[in-house]
Design a protein around this motif. Structure first.
Motif, PDB file in Angstrom:
ATOM      1  N   GLU A   1       6.352  14.926  -6.076  1.00 48.90           N
ATOM      2  CA  GLU A   1       6.356  16.361  -5.324  1.00 48.90           C
ATOM      3  C   GLU A   1       5.018  17.122  -5.889  1.00 48.90           C
ATOM      4  N   ASP A   2       4.140  16.293  -6.357  1.00 51.02           N
ATOM      5  CA  ASP A   2       2.862  17.061  -6.702  1.00 51.02           C
ATOM      6  C   ASP A   2       1.996  17.369  -5.898  1.00 51.02           C
ATOM      7  N   THR A   3       2.125  18.749  -5.378  1.00 49.27           N
ATOM      8  CA  THR A   3       1.314  19.231  -4.128  1.00 49.27           C
ATOM      9  C   THR A   3      -0.073  19.424  -4.199  1.00 49.27           C
ATOM     10  N   SER A   4      -0.578  19.031  -5.637  1.00 42.34           N
ATOM     11  CA  SER A   4      -1.977  19.081  -5.713  1.00 42.34           C
ATOM     12  C   SER A   4      -2.742  17.871  -5.447  1.00 42.34           C
ATOM     13  N   THR A   5      -1.909  16.734  -4.901  1.00 41.68           N
ATOM     14  CA  THR A   5      -2.707  15.414  -4.604  1.00 41.68           C
ATOM     15  C   THR A   5      -3.696  15.568  -3.691  1.00 41.68           C
ATOM     16  N   PRO A   6      -4.740  14.980  -4.256  1.00 41.57           N
ATOM     17  CA  PRO A   6      -6.019  14.938  -3.602  1.00 41.57           C
ATOM     18  C   PRO A   6      -6.000  14.568  -2.047  1.00 41.57           C
ATOM     19  N   VAL A   7      -6.869  14.879  -1.209  1.00 43.44           N
ATOM     20  CA  VAL A   7      -6.586  14.418   0.281  1.00 43.44           C
ATOM     21  C   VAL A   7      -7.428  13.081   0.301  1.00 43.44           C
ATOM     22  N   PRO A   8      -6.706  12.072   0.871  1.00 48.85           N
ATOM     23  CA  PRO A   8      -7.325  10.820   0.674  1.00 48.85           C
ATOM     24  C   PRO A   8      -8.678  10.731   1.240  1.00 48.85           C
ATOM     25  N   LYS A   9      -9.469   9.780   0.536  1.00 50.80           N
ATOM     26  CA  LYS A   9     -10.999   9.859   1.047  1.00 50.80           C
ATOM     27  C   LYS A   9     -11.020   9.011   2.057  1.00 50.80           C
ATOM     28  N   ARG A  10     -12.218   9.503   2.842  1.00 56.82           N
ATOM     29  CA  ARG A  10     -12.796   8.694   3.955  1.00 56.82           C
ATOM     30  C   ARG A  10     -13.264   7.376   3.649  1.00 56.82           C
ATOM     31  N   SER A  11     -12.953   6.537   4.572  1.00 55.56           N
ATOM     32  CA  SER A  11     -13.627   5.172   4.223  1.00 55.56           C
ATOM     33  C   SER A  11     -14.532   4.738   5.365  1.00 55.56           C
TER      34      SER A  11
ATOM     35  N   CYS B   1     -13.447  13.994  11.994  1.00 58.81           N
ATOM     36  CA  CYS B   1     -12.644  14.391  10.613  1.00 58.81           C
ATOM     37  C   CYS B   1     -12.780  15.813  10.627  1.00 58.81           C
ATOM     38  N   PHE B   2     -11.798  16.369   9.908  1.00 63.93           N
ATOM     39  CA  PHE B   2     -11.718  17.703   9.292  1.00 63.93           C
ATOM     40  C   PHE B   2     -12.586  17.463   8.127  1.00 63.93           C
ATOM     41  N   SER B   3     -13.261  18.628   7.539  1.00 58.86           N
ATOM     42  CA  SER B   3     -13.743  18.809   6.160  1.00 58.86           C
ATOM     43  C   SER B   3     -12.649  18.567   4.971  1.00 58.86           C
ATOM     44  N   ASP B   4     -12.981  18.455   3.894  1.00 55.26           N
ATOM     45  CA  ASP B   4     -12.289  18.044   2.789  1.00 55.26           C
ATOM     46  C   ASP B   4     -11.284  19.134   2.639  1.00 55.26           C
ATOM     47  N   ALA B   5     -11.660  20.203   2.739  1.00 55.21           N
ATOM     48  CA  ALA B   5     -10.993  21.457   2.554  1.00 55.21           C
ATOM     49  C   ALA B   5      -9.866  21.854   3.530  1.00 55.21           C
ATOM     50  N   GLU B   6     -10.306  21.463   5.006  1.00 54.80           N
ATOM     51  CA  GLU B   6      -9.305  21.482   6.009  1.00 54.80           C
ATOM     52  C   GLU B   6      -8.135  20.470   5.611  1.00 54.80           C
ATOM     53  N   GLN B   7      -8.679  19.229   5.618  1.00 57.93           N
ATOM     54  CA  GLN B   7      -7.618  18.157   5.130  1.00 57.93           C
ATOM     55  C   GLN B   7      -6.868  18.610   4.048  1.00 57.93           C
ATOM     56  N   GLN B   8      -7.357  19.072   3.220  1.00 55.46           N
ATOM     57  CA  GLN B   8      -6.572  19.452   1.911  1.00 55.46           C
ATOM     58  C   GLN B   8      -5.364  20.316   2.264  1.00 55.46           C
ATOM     59  N   GLY B   9      -5.892  21.516   3.166  1.00 51.83           N
ATOM     60  CA  GLY B   9      -4.843  22.397   3.694  1.00 51.83           C
ATOM     61  C   GLY B   9      -3.848  21.935   4.423  1.00 51.83           C
ATOM     62  N   LEU B  10      -4.217  20.769   5.351  1.00 51.41           N
ATOM     63  CA  LEU B  10      -3.190  20.181   6.114  1.00 51.41           C
ATOM     64  C   LEU B  10      -2.220  19.347   5.108  1.00 51.41           C
TER      65      LEU B  10
END
Length: 249
Positions: A239-249, A7-16
């Motif tokens: 259209e809320d682009t601040s949506t958190p990245v889905p958490k890993r399960s 997986c990408f890091s949380d920050a990398e996922q957020q950017g994608l």
């Protein structure tokens, strides 16, 4: 538990995810600032690294800077757009004519992504059953470029209201090369919160849950948790682009 090692890091996922949700079809917000060659090279490299069936890589990229070429393309747009407007009536036609649907001269750079329908020869691995996979593959190159552009702060607008045969003539394309996407690129004053056609009331985004079927067409989801999560994603994202990245399960 899913292993996080790939997986990408949380920050990398957020950017994608941010690039996906904030990507817009830009027509009206272009700035005159030129795109530096190093940035354009990165965008083209991202496009060239799209997946393609049989690794055929059917795309080419025509970088269009000369005003006379863009003016010729604009004339094609205006002709096609006039015909398109006649397909609507009354208020809908008036609304259509108010929409700005291109940034051909407003943007500092135009780019045509083409599809060479002969590339790879007559028998490309994986293409015999679905010959259009060369076009599909080229669309993936467009998407790669579009997301990379958003990450670089560059807007992209797809001008689809064009006669493709006339466009081919303007660009001097060989008969076996199809002009798949005519794009306008440039830095922008803002990225709109909503897609422009949605903001103008032309169309609304369809509810995701209504587009997800089970096993065969039209069968509803039985997994209540998935249906609930789709509803929650719609409510969170909109259209809320601040949506958190889905958490890993």
């Amino acid at each position: 538990m899913t292993s996080p090692r790939h997986c990408f890091s949380d920050a990398e996922q957020q950017g994608l995810y941010r690039a996906i949700f904030e990507r817009r079809d830009v027509r009206s917000q272009f700035l005159p600032d030129p795109i530096p060659p190093a940035v354009l090279a990165r965008l083209l490299k991202a496009a060239h690294h799209a997946p393609s069936v049989g690794f055929m890589q059917p795309w080419d990229f025509i970088v269009i800077e000369r005003r006379e070429v863009r003016e010729a393309v604009l004339a094609l747009f205006e002709e096609a757009n006039g015909k398109a407007a006649e397909r609507f009536e009354g208020e809908r036609q008036a609304q259509y004519r108010e929409l700005k649907l291109q940034g051909i001269l407003d943007s500092p750079l135009n780019l045509c992504i083409t599809c060479d329908r002969s590339r790879g020869g007559p028998h490309v691995l994986g293409r015999d059953s679905i010959v259009e996979t060369d076009l599909f593959s080229t669309c993936l190159a467009v998407q790669n470029l579009w997301l990379a552009a958003r990450a670089e702060g560059i807007g992209v607008g797809w001008v689809s209201i064009l006669d493709q045969a006339q466009l081919s003539d303007v660009l001097g394309l060989p008969a076996h090369v199809y002009p798949l996407a005519y794009l306008c690129l440039g830095y922008v004053g803002e990225f709109l919160q909503q897609p422009e056609l949605e903001a103008e009331g032309w169309r609304s985004r369809l509810p995701l849950k209504e587009l997800v079927h089970r096993d065969t067409w039209g069968e509803p989801l039985l997994d209540g948790s998935l249906a609930h999560l789709l509803d929650r994603e719609e409510a969170q994202t909109g259209e809320d682009t601040s949506t958190p990245v889905p958490k890993r399960s």
